[in-house]
Design a protein around this motif. Structure first.
Motif, PDB file in Angstrom:
ATOM      1  N   TRP A 183      -0.223   9.890 -28.268  1.00 20.51           N
ATOM      2  CA  TRP A 183      -1.612  10.270 -28.018  1.00 20.51           C
ATOM      3  C   TRP A 183      -2.131  11.394 -28.896  1.00 20.51           C
ATOM      4  N   ASP A 184      -1.261  11.998 -29.709  1.00 18.11           N
ATOM      5  CA  ASP A 184      -1.776  13.021 -30.613  1.00 18.11           C
ATOM      6  C   ASP A 184      -2.689  12.395 -31.666  1.00 18.11           C
ATOM      7  N   ILE A 185      -2.390  11.150 -32.039  1.00 22.51           N
ATOM      8  CA  ILE A 185      -3.214  10.473 -33.046  1.00 22.51           C
ATOM      9  C   ILE A 185      -3.983   9.292 -32.448  1.00 22.51           C
ATOM     10  N   VAL A 186      -3.301   8.484 -31.654  1.00 18.07           N
ATOM     11  CA  VAL A 186      -3.988   7.369 -30.997  1.00 18.07           C
ATOM     12  C   VAL A 186      -4.394   7.830 -29.595  1.00 18.07           C
ATOM     13  N   ILE A 187      -5.665   8.177 -29.446  1.00 21.95           N
ATOM     14  CA  ILE A 187      -6.114   8.732 -28.173  1.00 21.95           C
ATOM     15  C   ILE A 187      -6.068   7.711 -27.059  1.00 21.95           C
ATOM     16  N   SER A 188      -6.552   6.509 -27.357  1.00 24.35           N
ATOM     17  CA  SER A 188      -6.539   5.494 -26.310  1.00 24.35           C
ATOM     18  C   SER A 188      -6.533   4.096 -26.905  1.00 24.35           C
ATOM     19  N   SER A 189      -6.143   3.131 -26.069  1.00 24.57           N
ATOM     20  CA  SER A 189      -6.095   1.727 -26.448  1.00 24.57           C
ATOM     21  C   SER A 189      -7.014   0.950 -25.519  1.00 24.57           C
ATOM     22  N   ARG A 190      -7.581  -0.132 -26.034  1.00 25.35           N
ATOM     23  CA  ARG A 190      -8.505  -0.910 -25.217  1.00 25.35           C
ATOM     24  C   ARG A 190      -8.446  -2.377 -25.605  1.00 25.35           C
ATOM     25  N   VAL A 191      -8.494  -3.260 -24.619  1.00 24.01           N
ATOM     26  CA  VAL A 191      -8.665  -4.692 -24.900  1.00 24.01           C
ATOM     27  C   VAL A 191      -9.844  -5.189 -24.078  1.00 24.01           C
ATOM     28  N   ARG A 192     -10.759  -5.873 -24.748  1.00 22.34           N
ATOM     29  CA  ARG A 192     -11.948  -6.396 -24.082  1.00 22.34           C
ATOM     30  C   ARG A 192     -11.995  -7.914 -24.174  1.00 22.34           C
ATOM     31  N   LEU A 193     -12.451  -8.568 -23.120  1.00 20.30           N
ATOM     32  CA  LEU A 193     -12.670 -10.015 -23.157  1.00 20.30           C
ATOM     33  C   LEU A 193     -14.125 -10.312 -22.826  1.00 20.30           C
ATOM     34  N   ALA A 194     -14.726 -11.235 -23.591  1.00 25.61           N
ATOM     35  CA  ALA A 194     -16.096 -11.677 -23.313  1.00 25.61           C
ATOM     36  C   ALA A 194     -16.050 -13.061 -22.693  1.00 25.61           C
ATOM     37  N   ARG A 195     -16.733 -13.232 -21.576  1.00 16.77           N
ATOM     38  CA  ARG A 195     -16.749 -14.512 -20.863  1.00 16.77           C
ATOM     39  C   ARG A 195     -18.156 -14.833 -20.384  1.00 16.77           C
ATOM     40  N   ASN A 196     -18.426 -16.138 -20.229  1.00 17.59           N
ATOM     41  CA  ASN A 196     -19.698 -16.577 -19.668  1.00 17.59           C
ATOM     42  C   ASN A 196     -19.446 -17.670 -18.648  1.00 17.59           C
ATOM     43  N   LEU A 197     -20.346 -17.774 -17.689  1.00 22.78           N
ATOM     44  CA  LEU A 197     -20.211 -18.811 -16.677  1.00 22.78           C
ATOM     45  C   LEU A 197     -20.718 -20.144 -17.228  1.00 22.78           C
ATOM     46  N   PRO A 242     -22.063 -15.943 -31.770  1.00 19.20           N
ATOM     47  CA  PRO A 242     -20.892 -16.649 -32.313  1.00 19.20           C
ATOM     48  C   PRO A 242     -19.830 -15.723 -32.907  1.00 19.20           C
ATOM     49  N   THR A 243     -20.153 -14.437 -33.104  1.00 15.14           N
ATOM     50  CA  THR A 243     -19.147 -13.523 -33.655  1.00 15.14           C
ATOM     51  C   THR A 243     -18.019 -13.260 -32.661  1.00 15.14           C
ATOM     52  N   ASN A 244     -18.219 -13.603 -31.388  1.00 12.75           N
ATOM     53  CA  ASN A 244     -17.170 -13.358 -30.388  1.00 12.75           C
ATOM     54  C   ASN A 244     -16.504 -14.626 -29.887  1.00 12.75           C
ATOM     55  N   VAL A 245     -16.937 -15.772 -30.401  1.00 12.94           N
ATOM     56  CA  VAL A 245     -16.487 -17.039 -29.831  1.00 12.94           C
ATOM     57  C   VAL A 245     -14.981 -17.262 -30.054  1.00 12.94           C
ATOM     58  N   GLY A 246     -14.403 -18.134 -29.248  1.00 10.20           N
ATOM     59  CA  GLY A 246     -12.973 -18.420 -29.368  1.00 10.20           C
ATOM     60  C   GLY A 246     -12.224 -17.712 -28.257  1.00 10.20           C
ATOM     61  N   THR A 247     -11.575 -16.611 -28.631  1.00 11.94           N
ATOM     62  CA  THR A 247     -10.840 -15.845 -27.632  1.00 11.94           C
ATOM     63  C   THR A 247     -11.728 -14.842 -26.902  1.00 11.94           C
ATOM     64  N   GLY A 248     -12.833 -14.452 -27.536  1.00 11.23           N
ATOM     65  CA  GLY A 248     -13.695 -13.426 -26.944  1.00 11.23           C
ATOM     66  C   GLY A 248     -13.001 -12.075 -26.876  1.00 11.23           C
ATOM     67  N   ILE A 249     -11.943 -11.910 -27.665  1.00  7.55           N
ATOM     68  CA  ILE A 249     -11.135 -10.682 -27.536  1.00  7.55           C
ATOM     69  C   ILE A 249     -11.540  -9.612 -28.545  1.00  7.55           C
ATOM     70  N   ARG A 250     -11.570  -8.386 -28.079  1.00  7.17           N
ATOM     71  CA  ARG A 250     -11.777  -7.255 -28.974  1.00  7.17           C
ATOM     72  C   ARG A 250     -10.683  -6.242 -28.647  1.00  7.17           C
ATOM     73  N   VAL A 251      -9.774  -6.060 -29.570  1.00  2.00           N
ATOM     74  CA  VAL A 251      -8.659  -5.141 -29.372  1.00  2.00           C
ATOM     75  C   VAL A 251      -8.971  -3.886 -30.178  1.00  2.00           C
ATOM     76  N   SER A 252      -8.955  -2.727 -29.546  1.00  2.00           N
ATOM     77  CA  SER A 252      -9.280  -1.538 -30.340  1.00  2.00           C
ATOM     78  C   SER A 252      -8.484  -0.306 -29.942  1.00  2.00           C
ATOM     79  N   VAL A 253      -8.371   0.576 -30.903  1.00  4.34           N
ATOM     80  CA  VAL A 253      -7.744   1.871 -30.655  1.00  4.34           C
ATOM     81  C   VAL A 253      -8.700   2.965 -31.110  1.00  4.34           C
ATOM     82  N   MET A 254      -8.629   4.101 -30.430  1.00  2.00           N
ATOM     83  CA  MET A 254      -9.416   5.252 -30.793  1.00  2.00           C
ATOM     84  C   MET A 254      -8.489   6.225 -31.499  1.00  2.00           C
ATOM     85  N   LEU A 255      -8.828   6.560 -32.738  1.00  2.03           N
ATOM     86  CA  LEU A 255      -7.922   7.364 -33.556  1.00  2.03           C
ATOM     87  C   LEU A 255      -8.504   8.729 -33.875  1.00  2.03           C
ATOM     88  N   HIS A 256      -7.660   9.719 -33.935  1.00  2.00           N
ATOM     89  CA  HIS A 256      -8.078  11.053 -34.381  1.00  2.00           C
ATOM     90  C   HIS A 256      -7.393  11.311 -35.721  1.00  2.00           C
TER      91      HIS A 256
END
Ligand SMILES: [Zn+2]
Ligand SMILES: [Zn+2]
Lengths: 351, 168
Positions: free
Chosen positions: A21-35, A166-180
């Motif tokens: 956590w000194d360099i990678v403050i946090s991790s995040r995974v997001r999913l986009a879904r629609n009904l 359409p930029t999110n289509v397929g998996t709808g996944i956004r994997v990200s890290v917050m870096l210092h």
């Protein structure tokens, strides 16, 4: 739960300790879904938008997520409350500024949030402190499975999960890290990081501030390609390959500073600390900038008796909406700068 | 135009971010852009790439490069009423059916924004398959019903309502 109650507390994933956590403050995974049975937001009537909100909030609130969850009505929330949720990364700026029935389900520890009726019907994310993408993916995948038992997602065999853009289509996944990455910035090597990211089709954003400003040397790194890739592979690429490489660059840059420019380094850190400990007015930009230097100092053992948790907490608690909800009233810029300076002085004096 | 950060030098790097149909512009001088880690060739966000591809599609000539051709910008989705023209302005689609209805036009765009990939290979929901057809059909029927009601064609509306009931 009212958003205002959050104004005085740190969040589990931002303020807390985690691996690397000194360099990678946090991790995040997001999913986009629609009904499946509904139009996307741009073509939705308010009535049907409300139906989606009811359906999804009910489905998510009924899950046992191992953590208390509560719903917040973003449409009816006060502007300041929406801003607070944005500052804590519980909702996006777009969600705050959106229209019509919409809301967010948040877990008590703020490690899980689900925005309903943002750009997509459902955008959920799991956060973890430090460098821990694998766990984020496992958790959100399991939550997604549970929700899928209760609703039907829009999905096509060819395009996968269908999303409004359409930029999110397929998996709808956004994997990200917050870096210092203060040392890379100080040594003029931030290009190295940007190039590595670009070569891997990753997006780089400044974390605080508007748009592309990378105030305080915080960067968010995330995947852009969501179609034709497996979720596990996106996670693995970032977590086994790209991020460790960037962490190594930053570590090397820190070592260079320690060995070759210890006085420049200490001067920057101590001046920052001096200003933070004595200023009576401090803007959020200046605070971010100075806290970033002090954070580097703490990580390099140049500032004894000060914890990383305290510094992380200050980043969060000194943002505009946090200050105003803490004060319990609207504050003009001068008043905010004064309160911010006061909080920082107190926190640093106690340490 | 002056750089937004230092407010001293002339801004030579102009970034446009388009999301949710809203444009945000950032103007920086080279030095500040570099300090911000943006470099001389800023990374193009996907949304922007998509929009520029759409722009290119709109003004496309007979060049070899042409991969997209919105020769019918008024092509309309029968389910939600979305048109290619409207999509090209906001980058946002109107309903799940659009992916099928505009597949020919969207396909090349999607591939270019996803490193050439043209098929999903990730997670598959348990309900996928049979269910899919039913959903699309339902959306379609609902749209027809709306139009029938609007046109005060109650006979057709009643028939459609029955069909919808059968599906559910
Ligand atoms: Zn400048
Ligand atoms: Zn449609």
């Amino acid at each position: 739960m009212k958003p205002a109650q959050l104004a005085n507390q740190s969040s589990s994933w931002f303020g807390a300790e985690g691996p690397g956590w000194d360099i990678v403050i946090s991790s995040r995974v997001r999913l986009a879904r629609n009904l499946a049975d509904y139009e996307f937001l741009s073509c939705l009537t308010p009535g049907r938008q409300q139906e989606i909100l009811d359906k999804l909030s009910e489905a998510i609130l009924s899950l046992s997520l191992g953590d208390e969850v509560y719903f917040m009505d973003v449409d009816r929330a006060a502007t300041l409350e929406r801003q607070l949720l944005t500052e804590r990364h519980l909702i996006s700026r777009q969600h705050a500024a959106g229209k019509g029935p919409r809301g967010v389900v948040v877990s008590a520890k703020e490690s899980f949030t689900a925005m309903i009726n943002e750009e997509d019907h459902l955008r959920m994310q799991v956060y973890a402190a430090g460098f821990n993408l694998g766990d984020c993916w496992k958790r959100i995948n399991a939550i997604d499975d549970m929700i899928e038992q209760k609703v039907r997602y829009a999905y096509s065999e060819r395009w996968g999960y269908l999303t409004a853009c359409p930029t999110n289509v397929g998996t709808g996944i956004r994997v990200s890290v917050m870096l210092h990455l203060p040392a890379l910035k100080m040594t003029g090597q931030i290009e190295k990081f940007v190039t590595a990211a670009r070569d891997a089709d990753l997006a780089v954003r400044g974390l605080f501030g508007e748009g592309t400003d990378a105030l305080g040397d915080f960067y968010q790194l995330s995947n852009q390609v969501t179609l034709g890739v497996r979720e596990e592979d996106v996670v693995r690429e970032l977590s086994d390959n790209i991020v460790p490489r960037i962490v190594d660059y930053e570590k090397a840059a820190r070592q260079v500073l320690l060995e070759q420019k210890p006085h420049t380094l200490d001067d920057k850190i101590q001046r920052a600390l001096g200003v933070l400990k004595s200023a009576c007015l401090i803007s959020s930009q200046e605070a971010l900038y100075l806290l970033s230097s002090v954070r580097l100092g703490v990580n390099l053992g140049r500032v004894p008796n000060l914890s990383l948790t305290t510094i992380n907490e200050l980043f969060l608690l000194t943002q505009p909406a946090h200050l105003q909800l803490r004060a319990g009233k609207m504050l003009d810029a001068d008043q905010r700068d004064a309160l911010r300076a006061q909080i920082i002085r107190q926190k640093l004096a106690n340490n | 135009m002056l750089c937004q950060i230092c407010k001293e030098n002339t801004a030579t790097i102009h970034l446009t971010e388009i999301s949710h149909g809203q444009r945000r512009e950032t103007h920086l001088c080279q030095r500040c852009a570099q300090q911000q880690g943006l470099g001389v060739q800023p990374q193009i966000p996907l949304n922007e790439l998509l929009s520029s591809l759409l722009q290119a599609a709109k003004t496309a000539t007979d060049s070899q490069e042409k991969t997209v051709n919105f020769s019918h910008p008024d092509k309309t989705c029968p389910v939600c009423g979305m048109t290619l023209q409207r999509f090209s302005e906001t980058s946002l689609l109107g309903c799940p059916e659009d992916y099928k209805h505009f597949e020919k036009e969207l396909g090349p765009l999607i591939e270019r924004t996803h490193a050439g990939h043209s098929h999903h290979c990730g997670k598959v929901p348990a309900h996928a398959g049979q269910e899919m057809k039913k959903e699309v059909e339902l959306l379609h029927l609902r749209r027809q019903l709306e139009q029938a009601v609007k046109a005060e064609d109650y006979e057709t509306a009643a028939r459609l309502r029955d069909q919808i009931r059968q599906y559910q």
